[in-house]
Design a protein around this motif. Structure first.
Motif, short mmCIF file in Angstrom:
data_model
loop_
_atom_site.label_atom_id
_atom_site.label_comp_id
_atom_site.label_asym_id
_atom_site.label_seq_id
_atom_site.Cartn_x
_atom_site.Cartn_y
_atom_site.Cartn_z
N PHE A 75 -21.50 -13.76 -17.16
CA PHE A 75 -20.48 -13.91 -18.19
C PHE A 75 -20.74 -12.99 -19.38
O PHE A 75 -19.83 -12.55 -20.06
N PRO A 81 -15.17 -8.19 -20.96
CA PRO A 81 -14.21 -7.73 -21.96
C PRO A 81 -13.41 -6.54 -21.45
O PRO A 81 -12.21 -6.45 -21.66
N GLN A 85 -9.33 -6.33 -20.88
CA GLN A 85 -8.43 -5.40 -21.55
C GLN A 85 -7.40 -4.84 -20.59
O GLN A 85 -6.21 -4.74 -20.90
N SER B 70 -6.60 -4.84 -28.99
CA SER B 70 -7.60 -4.46 -28.00
C SER B 70 -8.05 -3.01 -28.12
O SER B 70 -9.05 -2.62 -27.55
N VAL B 73 -12.59 -1.23 -31.31
CA VAL B 73 -13.87 -1.13 -30.63
C VAL B 73 -14.58 -2.48 -30.61
O VAL B 73 -15.31 -2.79 -29.68
N PHE B 75 -13.79 -5.11 -29.83
CA PHE B 75 -13.50 -5.85 -28.61
C PHE B 75 -14.66 -5.78 -27.62
O PHE B 75 -14.88 -6.69 -26.84
N GLN B 76 -15.36 -4.68 -27.65
CA GLN B 76 -16.48 -4.47 -26.73
C GLN B 76 -17.73 -5.23 -27.15
O GLN B 76 -18.69 -5.30 -26.41
N PRO B 81 -17.50 -12.47 -25.66
CA PRO B 81 -17.78 -13.39 -24.56
C PRO B 81 -18.51 -14.63 -25.05
O PRO B 81 -18.22 -15.74 -24.63
#
Lengths: 341, 341
Positions: A75, A81, A85, B70, B73, B75-76, B81
């Motif tokens: 996970f 992620p 996307q 999204s 950046v 987001f990464q 998570p």
DNA sequence: GACTAGGTGGAAAATGTTTACCTCTAGATT
DNA sequence: AATCTAGAGGTAAACATTTTCCACCTAGTC
């Protein structure tokens, strides 16, 4: 309560059905009436109630996402992620929403899926993983419910629409790449041997060795859930062999990071003493030390194609099953060189 | 079509309302009847249609998740998570489902939120970020729709329920920790100065310096979106100062990884030449080289409390606004030591 | 001048629940 | 003996749409 289609109808002096048809942009309504109705909607600040719509139309414009059970270390992998996307982009383009389902155990995950499907909350499902003997897959097949798998199914491969890389080929390419540098003692470090990705990548690795007339050495292959405590030990043992490998194929960037650390502790330099190719090419690969040569498997595209195709299946229920293979490509960075003589 | 509550009612020889009450486990139905109905449900393989239920009961048992656009950046960042795990655990405990919404631009994100809210697809919303002058927040406030923010709002802080760390304190602790080792020249590397986290952490950093009677040097503070190309340059300049810092507070583990790499290229050793404390304590911190001393901000708990509290707000509409502060704690690893004399 | 056809739009059924209100029975209360 | 009350369950409205038939009107056709 809120403003409904009836209120709009009253204001625009038409029947509710007409308003509904305007929303659906039906050709049966004249441009003139459409304008009139639209103006009324605007005035009242009308927004359709999606639950009512779902109920009446028997569809939801929602895709379900099935994540692995969250206790799973996987996970944490940046893979998620990234694939998310892609999925979300594909869904958004077609105006589909996304509903997630998670659970701490496989049982919980299955229950959540049943809830989504039987509760008619989603039109289709994307699986982000697949277990051996997967309950969720059996269930969905039994229900003839549209779904696509990201990755490769264990069984019934012809009957399950899935999007995957050619992992055999990818691993073969990675291994060939190392062989091209002159390496002959090449190790493989992969995740759980129960994962199809691992199986495929091992197989590609072996093929490359065989094609090059190199020997397959069992001690050169390690399977570790993750590269922390246990994994470090495994790498140590690998490098303590009488003839340790001069290069490694590592199944995942995240793992490779762990490997790099262990090697550093052992005083083994990359790439001078040992070359490494890994997979996925997530941001991490670029930020590792040294930056990792990694096989880019186009994670975004994996997700994008998954939702795109699921939507096609949802909207056309007898779409044939497909397998979509996403291309890969080696991104060269600084973790490989010729073997140290 | 599918089997409905009426079919069950017919088989069990009761009224539909009775079946509904059995599902809700209402005390008004005798144990005897409940058993009879349950048996009928079993026999027919009945599953409630959630859309119909939502429509009738005007609620959905679904929480909406608003991710940053999204393209961002961020987001990464492994933060996502992790926080997702917490959110999803809190939701699952109360039998709530999760619906995500993403978008490539702020406008798209806002549209998706409006769709969820007006469409009555969710009962409440969790925001995983906050922009200056955030449209989504204004919208939700205007609609008086229940939501909680993870992080700290820019304005109306008293009117917005949010769950956050005490980032000022956390940064102060981190800085104090370095001061405790005897460092006097301490730099700060943070993300966009437009993020509240950054603002708070800078402020904690400064407080610690002031309390210790140390000077605040502007050249010691860097704000970079991310630590790749541009960021590396910034770190180089920092270390090229006449009196370069002997320790750094870095606002994020992921960034710290970038910093470590740049330092390595410059031949600066951590912790011998330079100590580093970072934030978040994601898996990465443990896997970095050297393993990073990092402030654990309890990401899981952040998410868990967010969904827990949102559900409370949903089920009790006049719950007062709250701010929940999650504790933090420094996890000592190997990236800090005394300054090199 | 009746008939057909196409273009518009309305009436009402259907979607599958929940829930407010009503009914019935049997025992308790006066 | 009449009235109350509580317990158990039924009736039907309400939720907000979509969609299947119908109905009407205006032209064009024989």
């Amino acid at each position: 309560m809120a403003v409904t289609i009836k209120d709009v109808a009253a204001l625009a002096n038409v029947a509710p059905s007409t308003v509904s048809r305007v929303i659906a942009d039906s050709p049966r309504i004249s441009e003139e009436t459409k304008q009139k109705v639209k103006k009324a909607m605007e005035q009242l600040g009308y927004h359709p109630n999606l639950n009512a719509r779902n109920l009446a139309s028997q569809s939801t414009q929602v895709l379900g996402l099935v994540m692995p059970s969250s206790k799973d270390v996987g996970f944490q992998n940046p893979f998620f992620p990234a694939v998310l996307q892609g999925i979300s982009e594909g869904a958004r383009e077609k105006n589909y929403a996304l509903q997630m389902s998670t659970g701490k155990s496989e049982r919980e995950v299955l229950d959540a899926v049943i809830q989504m499907v039987q509760g008619k909350r989603v039109d289709g499902v994307i699986l982000l993983y697949s277990n051996v003997d997967d309950q969720v897959i059996s269930y969905l097949k039994e229900q003839k419910f549209p779904f696509v798998l990201i990755g490769k199914p264990y069984i019934d491969i012809e009957e399950i629409t899935h999007v995957d890389n050619d992992n055999v080929r990818a691993a073969k390419d990675a291994t060939d790449y190392l062989i091209g540098y002159g390496h002959e003692k090449i190790g493989f470090i992969g995740g759980s041997a129960e994962l199809m990705v691992t199986v495929d990548r091992v197989s590609g690795y072996k093929q490359a060795l065989i094609n090059a007339g190199l020997e397959i050495t069992n001690e050169y292959m390690i399977h570790e859930e993750f590269l922390r405590e246990g994994g470090q030990e495994a790498v140590r043992e690998l490098m303590a062999l009488e003839h340790p490998p001069t290069a490694l194929v590592v199944a995942d960037d995240f793992m490779a990071l762990g490997v790099l650390n262990t090697l550093d502790e052992l005083g083994i330099r990359v790439p001078d003493d040992l070359s490494i190719v890994s997979f996925n090419n997530v941001l991490l690969a670029e930020m590792a030390r040294p930056p990792l040569t990694s096989v880019d498997i186009n994670i975004f595209e994996l997700g994008y194609q998954a939702s795109k195709n699921l939507i096609v299946m949802v909207e056309n229920r007898n779409e044939p099953t497909k397998r979509l293979i996403i291309s890969h490509q080696i991104i060269e960075r600084l973790s490989c060189s010729k073997p140290n003589p």
